[in-house]
Design an enzyme around this catalytic site. Sequence first.
Site, PDB file in Angstrom:
ATOM      1  N   TYR A   1       0.818  -1.211   0.000  1.00 29.60           N
ATOM      2  CA  TYR A   1       0.000   0.000   0.000  1.00 29.60           C
ATOM      3  C   TYR A   1       0.853   1.263   0.000  1.00 29.60           C
ATOM      4  O   TYR A   1       0.666   2.165  -0.815  1.00 29.60           O
ATOM      5  CB  TYR A   1      -0.924   0.015   1.217  1.00 29.60           C
TER       6      TYR A   1
ATOM      7  N   LYS B   1       9.354  -8.155  -4.301  1.00 35.65           N
ATOM      8  CA  LYS B   1       9.592  -9.602  -4.355  1.00 35.65           C
ATOM      9  C   LYS B   1       8.865 -10.281  -5.513  1.00 35.65           C
ATOM     10  O   LYS B   1       9.370 -11.184  -6.136  1.00 35.65           O
ATOM     11  CB  LYS B   1       9.005 -10.133  -3.049  1.00 35.65           C
TER      12      LYS B   1
ATOM     13  N   VAL C   1      14.736  -7.970  -1.404  1.00 35.28           N
ATOM     14  CA  VAL C   1      15.719  -7.158  -0.674  1.00 35.28           C
ATOM     15  C   VAL C   1      16.331  -8.032   0.422  1.00 35.28           C
ATOM     16  O   VAL C   1      15.615  -8.630   1.224  1.00 35.28           O
ATOM     17  CB  VAL C   1      15.045  -5.922  -0.024  1.00 35.28           C
TER      18      VAL C   1
ATOM     19  N   GLU D   1     -11.334 -11.207  11.505  1.00 36.07           N
ATOM     20  CA  GLU D   1     -11.776 -11.224  10.104  1.00 36.07           C
ATOM     21  C   GLU D   1     -11.618 -12.631   9.502  1.00 36.07           C
ATOM     22  O   GLU D   1     -12.464 -13.081   8.734  1.00 36.07           O
ATOM     23  CB  GLU D   1     -10.979 -10.198   9.295  1.00 36.07           C
TER      24      GLU D   1
ATOM     25  N   ALA E   1      -3.317  -0.255   6.720  1.00 36.31           N
ATOM     26  CA  ALA E   1      -3.224   0.145   5.315  1.00 36.31           C
ATOM     27  C   ALA E   1      -3.574   1.629   5.184  1.00 36.31           C
ATOM     28  O   ALA E   1      -2.990   2.361   4.377  1.00 36.31           O
ATOM     29  CB  ALA E   1      -4.182  -0.701   4.485  1.00 36.31           C
ATOM     30  N   GLN E   2      -4.535   2.051   6.005  1.00 34.26           N
ATOM     31  CA  GLN E   2      -4.993   3.442   5.956  1.00 34.26           C
ATOM     32  C   GLN E   2      -3.828   4.414   6.205  1.00 34.26           C
ATOM     33  O   GLN E   2      -3.620   5.363   5.442  1.00 34.26           O
ATOM     34  CB  GLN E   2      -6.082   3.635   7.018  1.00 34.26           C
TER      35      GLN E   2
ATOM     36  N   LYS F   1     -17.349  -1.664   4.354  1.00 32.17           N
ATOM     37  CA  LYS F   1     -16.059  -2.380   4.234  1.00 32.17           C
ATOM     38  C   LYS F   1     -15.694  -2.527   2.744  1.00 32.17           C
ATOM     39  O   LYS F   1     -14.549  -2.336   2.349  1.00 32.17           O
ATOM     40  CB  LYS F   1     -16.195  -3.764   4.892  1.00 32.17           C
TER      41      LYS F   1
HETATM   42  C1  LIG Z   1      -5.688 -10.204   7.049  1.00 32.62           C
HETATM   43  C2  LIG Z   1      -5.369  -8.754   7.264  1.00 32.62           C
HETATM   44  C3  LIG Z   1      -6.393  -7.833   7.317  1.00 32.62           C
HETATM   45  C4  LIG Z   1      -6.108  -6.466   7.478  1.00 32.62           C
HETATM   46  N1  LIG Z   1      -7.147  -5.585   7.491  1.00 32.62           N
HETATM   47  C5  LIG Z   1      -6.891  -4.262   7.550  1.00 32.62           C
HETATM   48  C6  LIG Z   1      -7.954  -3.325   7.444  1.00 32.62           C
HETATM   49  O1  LIG Z   1      -9.112  -3.700   7.371  1.00 32.62           O
HETATM   50  N2  LIG Z   1      -7.644  -1.994   7.431  1.00 32.62           N
HETATM   51  C7  LIG Z   1      -6.350  -1.547   7.502  1.00 32.62           C
HETATM   52  O2  LIG Z   1      -6.132  -0.321   7.431  1.00 32.62           O
HETATM   53  N3  LIG Z   1      -5.322  -2.415   7.632  1.00 32.62           N
HETATM   54  C8  LIG Z   1      -5.552  -3.763   7.657  1.00 32.62           C
HETATM   55  N4  LIG Z   1      -4.507  -4.658   7.740  1.00 32.62           N
HETATM   56  C9  LIG Z   1      -3.128  -4.147   7.924  1.00 32.62           C
HETATM   57  C10 LIG Z   1      -2.552  -3.708   6.562  1.00 32.62           C
HETATM   58  O3  LIG Z   1      -2.710  -4.728   5.620  1.00 32.62           O
HETATM   59  C11 LIG Z   1      -1.084  -3.330   6.686  1.00 32.62           C
HETATM   60  O4  LIG Z   1      -0.942  -2.382   7.714  1.00 32.62           O
HETATM   61  C12 LIG Z   1      -0.590  -2.732   5.345  1.00 32.62           C
HETATM   62  O5  LIG Z   1      -0.591  -3.745   4.367  1.00 32.62           O
HETATM   63  C13 LIG Z   1       0.795  -2.122   5.482  1.00 32.62           C
HETATM   64  O6  LIG Z   1       1.192  -1.588   4.245  1.00 32.62           O
HETATM   65  P1  LIG Z   1       2.728  -1.592   3.826  1.00 32.62           P
HETATM   66  O7  LIG Z   1       2.830  -0.791   2.574  1.00 32.62           O
HETATM   67  O8  LIG Z   1       3.580  -1.199   4.981  1.00 32.62           O
HETATM   68  O9  LIG Z   1       3.066  -3.120   3.549  1.00 32.62           O
HETATM   69  P2  LIG Z   1       2.381  -4.189   2.588  1.00 32.62           P
HETATM   70  O10 LIG Z   1       1.131  -3.680   2.002  1.00 32.62           O
HETATM   71  O11 LIG Z   1       2.295  -5.456   3.362  1.00 32.62           O
HETATM   72  O12 LIG Z   1       3.460  -4.343   1.419  1.00 32.62           O
HETATM   73  C14 LIG Z   1       4.775  -4.777   1.606  1.00 32.62           C
HETATM   74  C15 LIG Z   1       5.331  -5.184   0.249  1.00 32.62           C
HETATM   75  O13 LIG Z   1       6.724  -5.457   0.371  1.00 32.62           O
HETATM   76  C16 LIG Z   1       7.039  -6.668  -0.292  1.00 32.62           C
HETATM   77  N5  LIG Z   1       8.211  -7.239   0.383  1.00 32.62           N
HETATM   78  C17 LIG Z   1       8.299  -7.665   1.662  1.00 32.62           C
HETATM   79  N6  LIG Z   1       9.542  -8.069   1.935  1.00 32.62           N
HETATM   80  C18 LIG Z   1      10.271  -7.903   0.810  1.00 32.62           C
HETATM   81  C19 LIG Z   1      11.628  -8.117   0.469  1.00 32.62           C
HETATM   82  N7  LIG Z   1      12.514  -8.580   1.361  1.00 32.62           N
HETATM   83  N8  LIG Z   1      12.027  -7.815  -0.781  1.00 32.62           N
HETATM   84  C20 LIG Z   1      11.147  -7.310  -1.695  1.00 32.62           C
HETATM   85  N9  LIG Z   1       9.859  -7.078  -1.435  1.00 32.62           N
HETATM   86  C21 LIG Z   1       9.427  -7.374  -0.194  1.00 32.62           C
HETATM   87  C22 LIG Z   1       5.782  -7.519  -0.130  1.00 32.62           C
HETATM   88  O14 LIG Z   1       5.743  -8.547  -1.098  1.00 32.62           O
HETATM   89  C23 LIG Z   1       4.694  -6.457  -0.325  1.00 32.62           C
HETATM   90  O15 LIG Z   1       4.409  -6.283  -1.676  1.00 32.62           O
HETATM   91  C24 LIG Z   1      -4.763  -6.037   7.617  1.00 32.62           C
HETATM   92  C25 LIG Z   1      -3.726  -6.982   7.574  1.00 32.62           C
HETATM   93  C26 LIG Z   1      -4.010  -8.322   7.410  1.00 32.62           C
HETATM   94  C27 LIG Z   1      -2.879  -9.320   7.343  1.00 32.62           C
END
Ligand SMILES: Cc1cc2nc3c(=O)[nH]c(=O)nc-3n(C[C@H](O)[C@H](O)[C@H](O)COP(=O)(O)OP(=O)(O)OC[C@H]3O[C@@H](n4cnc5c(N)ncnc54)[C@H](O)[C@@H]3O)c2cc1C
Length: 403
Positions: free
Chosen positions: A13, A38, A80, A169, A316-317, A377
């Site tokens: 996100y 990845k 990474v 969930e 995610a927000q 949702k």
């Molecule tokens: C089941 C579930 C339900 C959720 N529901 C909600 C919700 O309703 N509302 C909400 O706001 N949040 C929710 N969350 C939390 C939310 O999903 C996370 O906070 C959000 O995804 C964080 O965003 P990010 O960009 O930090 O990481 P992510 O969106 O997780 O992205 C990380 C990216 O980095 C990549 N990556 C990781 N390690 C490596 C590496 N070593 N090398 C290369 N690439 C790599 C991954 O493949 C991925 O594409 C939920 C989480 C889960 C698991």
Amino acid sequence: MRKPKVVVLGAGYGGLITVTRLQKQIGANEAEITLVNKNDYHYETTWLHEASAGTLHHDRARYQIKNIIDSRVNFVKDTVVSIDKEAKKVVLKNGEIEYDYLVISLGAHPETFGIKGLKEYAFGITSIDSARQLREHIEYQFATYNTEEEKKDERLTIVVGGAGFTGIEFLGELGNRVPELCKEYDVDFNKVRIICVEAAPTALPGFDPELVDYAVNHLQKKGVEFKIGTAIKECIEDGIIVAKGDDTETIKAGTVVWAAGVRGNSVVEEAGFENMRGRVKVDEYLRVPGHDEVFIIGDCSLIINEEINRPYPPTAQIAMQQGETCAKNVAVAVRGSGEMEKFSFDNKGSVASLGENDAVGVVFGKKIVGTKASFMKKVIDNRALYMVGGPSLVLKKGKFKFL
Ligand SMILES: Cc1cc2nc3c(=O)[nH]c(=O)nc-3n(C[C@H](O)[C@H](O)[C@H](O)COP(=O)(O)OP(=O)(O)OC[C@H]3O[C@@H](n4cnc5c(N)ncnc54)[C@H](O)[C@@H]3O)c2cc1C
């Protein structure tokens, strides 16, 4: 003239919002933008509980990154391995990349709190790969049950560790999926146990108590047993050992899912940035203190909610809002002129789904439950798609079955 190199790690996100904004805000001659991820696809982490339970095909929860970024962004599909912050270089499985400005948005890793056996025996809800594996594993348990002379009822026991957002969930989806599996594999529903174990004194800690009651009652009606105030002490090959006060109990289970907490990606810790469980307390511009060229957003970052003097939970927000600010600030850094924007989180609320057509949440300060919350949702899920890929992505991947 040498163009500054901007490298974004992770296309979740936070990363995708940063890159889609950067490609609009920075001219082709101003900087080289590289995105490393990845996989060649992005997945909706917030939909993984559905893919894991098997109520949504995993392909619905992912899309190709190349369809989102424009030709100005150099996409590298690689993992990474480490970050050398002194040499300003990122080590990948298959090479190295130098940077002038780095954005780290690598998401979270599961936090197991040192509980023995979890890493070895429990499933996680962390990626498309893990979701596919968990869905297949549960289905295998149901498919195997009737093939055995001596029936092993524990095959049909699913333990979910954690009654936070992810755990609740996932339980909601199981509530829909398990009756389908029973029908498909001729299994008596009464033989199935879905058990949620939560160490805190309540499910959905921090959520409105009225909404917590609604969620727990709803899930209990679907057959979920709650063990609240109960800690998982150990995960073993065929189940878990739990403790409440001085009492311990072994629960045999064919499936154990750990959904009770996350920490920042280990790459961040190993890079030597000062951190708390892999999360770095960034400055108001989302930069790492002492490293103005490194921005950290999403689950790897830590922002304090000044009202309660505690970190905002990783969502995610917040990751998406940080992505917007981060892109603006990287553009200012690249140009060496203009004013950076201070990040401030605008909490619009949150909704936890309880399976098909039911949910609980607080949106713009108002409590909602049932079909209204479930509708909201889906609106939130579609909005996330819209923010990254506009109306065409919503049409391709959006959720339109509202009732
Ligand atoms: C089941 C579930 C339900 C959720 N529901 C909600 C919700 O309703 N509302 C909400 O706001 N949040 C929710 N969350 C939390 C939310 O999903 C996370 O906070 C959000 O995804 C964080 O965003 P990010 O960009 O930090 O990481 P992510 O969106 O997780 O992205 C990380 C990216 O980095 C990549 N990556 C990781 N390690 C490596 C590496 N070593 N090398 C290369 N690439 C790599 C991954 O493949 C991925 O594409 C939920 C989480 C889960 C698991």
